[in-house]
Write a protein that holds these residues in place. Structure first.
Motif, mmCIF file in Angstrom:
data_model
loop_
_atom_site.group_PDB
_atom_site.id
_atom_site.type_symbol
_atom_site.label_atom_id
_atom_site.label_comp_id
_atom_site.label_asym_id
_atom_site.label_seq_id
_atom_site.Cartn_x
_atom_site.Cartn_y
_atom_site.Cartn_z
ATOM 1 N N GLU A 81 -11.667 6.855 0.082
ATOM 2 C CA GLU A 81 -10.947 6.670 -1.180
ATOM 3 C C GLU A 81 -10.680 5.211 -1.524
ATOM 4 O OE1 GLU A 81 -9.908 9.222 -3.172
ATOM 5 O OE2 GLU A 81 -10.892 10.629 -1.834
ATOM 6 N N VAL A 82 -10.646 4.338 -0.524
ATOM 7 C CA VAL A 82 -10.242 2.961 -0.820
ATOM 8 C C VAL A 82 -11.465 2.127 -1.204
ATOM 9 C CG1 VAL A 82 -8.208 2.989 0.615
ATOM 10 C CG2 VAL A 82 -10.365 2.288 1.606
ATOM 11 N N ASP A 83 -11.204 0.878 -1.621
ATOM 12 C CA ASP A 83 -12.305 0.018 -2.067
ATOM 13 C C ASP A 83 -13.118 -0.482 -0.877
ATOM 14 O OD1 ASP A 83 -10.789 -3.162 -2.020
ATOM 15 O OD2 ASP A 83 -9.727 -1.288 -1.641
ATOM 16 N N SER A 118 -11.664 -2.975 1.712
ATOM 17 C CA SER A 118 -10.678 -2.342 2.588
ATOM 18 C C SER A 118 -11.338 -1.376 3.553
ATOM 19 C CB SER A 118 -9.629 -1.600 1.778
ATOM 20 O OG SER A 118 -9.005 -2.453 0.876
ATOM 21 N N SER A 175 -11.243 10.348 5.428
ATOM 22 C CA SER A 175 -10.913 10.650 4.032
ATOM 23 C C SER A 175 -10.245 9.466 3.362
ATOM 24 C CB SER A 175 -10.018 11.886 3.948
ATOM 25 O OG SER A 175 -8.891 11.724 4.772
ATOM 26 N N ILE A 176 -9.434 8.740 4.112
ATOM 27 C CA ILE A 176 -8.769 7.563 3.530
ATOM 28 C C ILE A 176 -9.793 6.485 3.241
ATOM 29 C CG2 ILE A 176 -7.159 5.686 4.036
ATOM 30 C CD1 ILE A 176 -5.468 7.722 5.570
ATOM 31 N N LEU A 197 -4.183 14.055 6.816
ATOM 32 C CA LEU A 197 -5.280 13.245 6.296
ATOM 33 C C LEU A 197 -5.917 12.444 7.413
ATOM 34 C CD1 LEU A 197 -3.389 12.011 3.170
ATOM 35 C CD2 LEU A 197 -5.242 13.666 3.189
ATOM 36 N N LEU A 256 -6.749 2.310 9.130
ATOM 37 C CA LEU A 256 -5.972 1.930 7.946
ATOM 38 C C LEU A 256 -4.678 2.717 7.912
ATOM 39 C CD1 LEU A 256 -8.742 1.923 5.206
ATOM 40 C CD2 LEU A 256 -7.818 -0.023 6.405
ATOM 41 N N GLY A 278 0.820 -1.202 0.000
ATOM 42 C CA GLY A 278 0.000 0.000 0.000
ATOM 43 C C GLY A 278 0.854 1.251 0.000
ATOM 44 N N TYR A 279 0.242 2.367 -0.351
ATOM 45 C CA TYR A 279 0.959 3.639 -0.323
ATOM 46 C C TYR A 279 -0.047 4.751 -0.098
ATOM 47 C CZ TYR A 279 -0.650 3.556 -5.139
ATOM 48 O OH TYR A 279 -1.416 3.435 -6.261
ATOM 49 N N LEU A 280 0.483 5.920 0.278
ATOM 50 C CA LEU A 280 -0.353 7.097 0.484
ATOM 51 C C LEU A 280 0.401 8.283 -0.095
ATOM 52 C CD1 LEU A 280 -2.820 8.372 1.856
ATOM 53 C CD2 LEU A 280 -1.498 8.540 3.937
ATOM 54 N N GLU A 281 -0.111 8.835 -1.155
ATOM 55 C CA GLU A 281 0.573 9.969 -1.795
ATOM 56 C C GLU A 281 -0.337 11.178 -1.769
ATOM 57 O OE1 GLU A 281 1.760 8.754 -5.688
ATOM 58 O OE2 GLU A 281 2.888 7.074 -4.842
ATOM 59 N N LYS A 320 -12.375 -2.779 6.734
ATOM 60 C CA LYS A 320 -11.353 -3.163 7.711
ATOM 61 C C LYS A 320 -11.147 -2.091 8.784
ATOM 62 C CE LYS A 320 -8.977 -6.193 4.620
ATOM 63 N NZ LYS A 320 -7.912 -6.366 3.645
ATOM 64 N N PRO A 352 -1.796 2.866 5.236
ATOM 65 C CA PRO A 352 -1.281 2.342 3.964
ATOM 66 C C PRO A 352 0.226 2.152 4.009
ATOM 67 C CG PRO A 352 -2.681 4.263 3.596
ATOM 68 C CD PRO A 352 -2.462 4.171 5.059
ATOM 69 N N ASP A 376 -2.747 -3.734 5.980
ATOM 70 C CA ASP A 376 -2.382 -2.342 6.273
ATOM 71 C C ASP A 376 -3.278 -1.783 7.358
ATOM 72 O OD1 ASP A 376 -1.514 -1.295 2.873
ATOM 73 O OD2 ASP A 376 -0.295 -2.020 4.540
#
Lengths: 452, 555
Positions: free
Chosen positions: B118-120, B123, B114-115, B110, B411, B97-100, B126, B413, B397
């Motif tokens: 954005e994820v599916d 996820s 908000s995270i 963040l 989460l 995983g990553y967070l950019e 979780k 990432p 993650d």
């Protein structure tokens, strides 16, 4: 922002149907596998212990002879048969898998001293104390069925009379020529009733003969004047001779290294020589406690088996000073002949108690067809044992072999005698003028002289 | 080489020349400098982590067979490392995983909401909250595969969940203070550090064992490769219990008082304890005294964590500092300042550092080797509930937080290892696979004697005991001799001038003064007065008795 989190879909990581194999994923990152060395050590320890648990080398015995087995021969064309000659003049062709005699060859009137099979696998040559050389026919194998049980008593194809008793015979590896030894070395052809040529060096009896499988014209003989003599068929005189301190009972050529042979000696050791440099032995193989009677190399050329007067059969590595394995049985008496099977899996020993015993070459080996997974596991365990075999716990278990008490005691006695002799010589050297007591390496010590 | 090529070209054998050139080139250069392109050179860099240990130099070896064998082995090691790097590059199924952040956004700004947006969907599921406000702050643990979660509330509420599917396996109330909970080798067994003793429970909540020899336990740790359950108690006694055979391996008195901070170093299975005098001590079952002792903080320690490779150690103390140490070299690397005392510290599989203090959590990325100015992520719990325990979920993650009001997961990432090894830990384990894994783990079980600071020393040759003894004897003899000579240094000879000063006599005296070792030792004994039988002179005896009884004295 761009964000991604680890998300696995279960479908990708589990199997679809019940009859599929489970999916396996590997990650070789060392941080996921901590303490790998310790785990490997534990696996090596367990493997070595299990090897001892599974070490059951004795497979069976071929019994039927009525007198001690004096010589054996294996066919270069078939893996499942062995030919043995005994001291009562009877020769038998055995089917090893069914432990049965296929064919009896009777005709010799005295002890049979040597048997050999021709390179085509169809002719058997035998010689004995009744001064005759007989040729017999070997029936061809019939596919996968067991050969018809032998109540056949075959007649010799040819009988050649000689002047003196014969002590040994060996067949050349490529043509219809064989050599017999007794009073001198005779070279025969299948179709001639007289030897086509003779060699002799000295007046002593020649005891055994071996042709070199890799160099078909070279043969080695041993004589009762404690010598090993090398001959070349292309020359009219013998090549060279090395005289040792004690008599050599038998010689075997290394099939992988054309010029190396190993000699089984009366002084309980085996000496490996390079044919070109007979002045010193390349390796001395020690472990027997009584005279070594016979020796045979594995077709891989990396091991050889020896049978000794001390009722044991030992397997050595070709360059190892000590034996890798020792086989003994309560009912096995003096071992007179040994043979390594053609696929390097079995070892046969013919002994004084009229039986031929079949042993596994690797005592803990699983015979039969192995699954690829099993093969991989065996290979892994072998590698892991090899990695840690020097450590004390594992070495102790790996080396441990049970020996019968008389042999254990005899070995200890031998060690004390050897140690005493060594110390004496050391002190002699220490208290004499420097250089007056020369330091002769063990490889040269047993050799008296080398003659051309 | 050039001349050979010309000759071959002249002979018209150009193909042969090219082949010879390639052959020579391959022979002459090392693999690292060979004809690899840029992509493959990256693979070479990755391959370095698969090479264990230094290269053995074959130059000094006279034995030709050994030299050849070692050369072959080294070549095989390099080849296998390159193959492993290729496997890593091409064959691994998942990516990390990553967070950019975009533009002027910063990652620590963040929020979880908000995270999660954005994820599916799978996820986002979780990240959840379990509201359990009544039964006290929760201690948590994940199994090594990351599939099951164990909750232990202070007031005795124990529960196992399959958290990804939100399925409760078992829930029990033990009606006693429970300070810590830990899974054993798989989800079938777990241990709870209750008020007086340690109890082991089954997956169904049935109490299986009560370990009465572990009194007032504060913290539990489990060594999975050795099947050892370790506890530390109020009296500061460290106990190792073998959970496969059931016997107590060893009990160590730390003699440093109450200790509430304990963590196992996963690289070498050594226990790290944080004491109230600011020291961290390292223990193994083989030694009564700590293997290592390191003064870390000015004040008691509150938290301790080791990274997966055993390189760095993070400690937090009541002095508000969070310090990073290099464990191998025992040197401090750097320290961070946290305004509130850090309650719990944790390092993920990928090296992300999580520091929990009060009701907030800070996650730092790449903070172990270099000092980072700002954290990677921040999170604050609702209603200001105080964090009790944090734990990263392996191979996910996700960071699990046990706090006063229950359990939360967030989460993070890039914190988990994306690719698992089936034979190490399998999140999708079937029952049959679990059983087989248990049997294999038991077969490969390590003995407690194998716990050493440097696990690479297992399998190395030790100088034989005889050699060591001999060397010690020589050293001792020399020391004795030196001591003897020092103590028996001759007094300067007086030159007697009353006619008894023959030069030969003087020389003889000088010789006598070269005292042998034995005489020096005896002299020492005489001086100290020990072990020396005093010779009683008859005169002395006589003087003891009164004169009237002199006739009765024995001669």
């Amino acid at each position: 922002m761009k964000v991604k989190v680890i998300s696995r879909s279960e479908d990708d990581f589990t199997r679809e149907r019940r009859q599929d194999l489970q999916k396996v994923f590997r990650n070789l990152d060392p941080s996921l596998h901590p303490q790998e060395k310790a785990h490997e050590y534990v696996r090596a320890l367990n493997a070595v212990k299990l090897e001892k648990v599974f070490a059951k080398p004795f497979l069976g015995a071929l019994s039927g002879h009525t007198d001690s087995v004096s010589s054996m021969a294996k066919s270069p064309r078939r893996l499942n048969c062995i030919i043995s000659g005994s001291m009562d003049g009877e020769i038998r062709l055995w089917d090893i898998a069914y432990r049965r005699t296929i064919c009896h060859y009777s005709g010799h009137k005295g002890p049979v001293r040597g048997v050999a099979v021709s390179s085509g696998g169809d002719r058997l040559v035998s010689c004995g104390d009744d001064c005759t050389v007989r040729l017999w026919h070997i029936p061809t194998s019939t596919g996968g069925e067991p050969s018809s049980v032998g109540n056949d008593v075959a007649e010799p194809v040819a009988t050649y009379q000689g002047k003196n008793a014969f002590r040994g015979v060996d067949h050349r590896w490529s043509s219809n020529i064989f050599a017999t030894v007794g009073a001198q070395v005779d070279i025969w052809d299948h179709n001639r009733s007289e030897p086509i040529s003779s060699f002799s060096w000295g007046t002593d009896t020649v005891i055994s003969v071996r042709f070199n499988p890799a160099e078909p014209d070279v043969l080695a003989t041993t004589a009762s004047d404690r010598s090993i003599c090398l001959y070349d068929l292309r020359m009219s005189t013998p090549l060279r001779k090395v005289v040792m301190q004690t008599r050599t009972n038998s010689v075997a050529w290394n099939p992988r290294e054309a010029l190396n042979f190993t000699a089984a000696n009366e002084d309980c050791n085996c000496y490996s020589y390079d044919m070109r440099k007979l002045g010193f032995a390349t390796c001395i193989h020690k472990d027997h406690v009584s005279a070594v009677m016979d020796i045979d190399y594995s077709p891989t050329g990396r091991e050889f088996v020896t049978g000794s007067y001390d009722r044991t059969v030992r397997i050595f590595t070709y360059n190892g000073g000590h034996s890798r394995e020792v086989y003994h049985a309560k009912r096995m008496q003096r071992v007179f002949c040994v043979k390594f099977s053609g696929d390097a899996t079995y070892v046969l020993s013919g002994s004084d108690d009229t039986n031929i015993r079949l042993w596994k070459a690797q005592a803990a080996e699983q015979l039969g067809v192995l699954l690829p997974r099993e093969k991989k596991k065996h290979a892994y365990l072998k590698a892991v044992k090899e990695r840690f075999k020097h450590l004390p716990e594992i070495k102790r278990i790996d080396r441990h072999r049970h020996l019968p008490k008389p042999i254990y005691k005899a070995d200890k006695l031998r060690q004390t005698l050897i140690e005493a002799e060594r110390k004496k010589e050391h002190r002699k050297r220490a208290h004499s003028a420097p250089g007056s007591v020369p330091l002769i390496p063990a490889r040269r010590k047993r050799i008296v002289t080398e003659l051309e | 080489m050039a001349i050979d090529l010309q000759k071959q070209k002249a002979a018209g054998n150009e193909k042969g020349a090219q082949q010879q050139l390639l052959h020579r080139k391959r022979k002459a250069t090392e693999i690292e400098q060979s004809e690899y392109g840029k992509d493959e050179s990256q693979g070479l860099i990755q391959a370095k982590k698969y090479i264990r240990g230094d290269k053995v130099s074959v130059k000094g070896i006279v034995d030709k067979k050994l030299k050849g064998q070692l050369r072959t082995k080294e070549r095989l090691f390099v080849e296998s490392a390159l193959n492993a790097a290729k496997v890593e590059q091409w064959l691994l199924p998942s990516e990390g995983g990553y967070l950019e952040p975009d533009g002027i956004e910063k990652t620590w700004n963040l929020t979880q909401e908000s995270i999660v947006r954005e994820v599916d969907i799978s996820s986002s599921k979780k990240s959840f909250d379990l509201k359990l406000p009544d039964l006290g702050p929760y201690a948590i643990d994940f199994t090594s595969s990351g599939r099951f979660l164990l909750l232990g509330g202070r007031k005795g509420h124990l529960a196992i969940l399959d958290w990804k599917e939100a399925r409760l396996l078992t829930e029990i109330q033990v009606r006693e203070t429970t300070r810590d909970v830990k899974f054993l080798h798989n989800e079938l067994f777990f241990a709870a550090a209750q008020k007086k003793y340690v109890y082991i429970y089954d997956k169904k909540g049935v109490e299986i064992h009560c370990l009465k020899s572990h009194l007032c336990p504060l913290k539990l740790e489990y060594l999975p490769h050795h099947f050892l359950l370790t506890t530390i108690d109020k009296a500061g006694i460290l106990r190792y219990q073998d959970t496969s055979t059931g016997h107590m391996v060893v009990q160590h008195r730390t003699r440093l008082g109450r200790c509430g901070v304990m963590r196992v170093n996963p690289y070498n299975a050594v226990m790290g304890l944080g004491h109230s005098n600011g020291t961290v001590t390292m223990w193994s079952p083989n030694m009564d005294t700590p293997l290592m002792s390191l003064l870390c903080h000015r004040g008691p320690l509150t938290a301790l964590a080791f990274d997966a490779g055993g390189q760095q150690m993070v400690t937090a103390g009541t002095d508000g500092k969070v310090k990073v140490f290099d464990v191998r070299k025992l040197q401090p690397l750097h320290s961070y300042f946290s305004p509130t005392v850090a309650r719990s510290v944790e390092i993920s599989q990928k090296g992300l550092l999580a520091v929990a203090s009060g009701s907030g959590i800070e996650i730092w990325k790449d903070a172990l080797v270099t000092k980072q100015p700002k954290p990677y992520m921040k999170h604050r719990l609702l209603q200001g509930s105080q964090v009790q325990d944090i734990c990263y979920c392996p191979y996910e993650d996700v960071l699990g937080i046990g706090h006063e009001q229950g359990f939360s997961s967030i989460l993070v990432p890039g914190s988990g290892e994306p690719n698992y090894d089936t034979f190490v830990a399998n999140p999708y384990e079937t029952r049959k696979q679990r059983r087989e894994a248990e049997v294999h783990a038991l077969l490969n079980k390590l003995q407690p004697e194998m716990i050493v600071l440097d696990p690479d020393r297992i399998g190395t040759i030790q100088r034989s005991a005889i050699e060591n003894k001999r060397e010690k004897q020589i050293v001792a003899k020399e020391a004795n001799l030196a001591g003897a000579i020092a103590s028996g240094k001759p007094v300067p000879l007086k030159k007697k001038t009353k006619g008894r000063n023959k030069s030969s006599k003087r020389h003889k005296k000088k010789q006598d003064n070269i005292i042998s070792e034995r005489r020096a030792v005896i002299k020492q004994q005489v001086n100290s007065g020990a072990n020396f039988v005093e010779l009683k002179t008859p005169k002395a005896q006589e003087e003891a008795l009164p004169r009237a009884l002199a006739r009765f004295s024995s001669k």
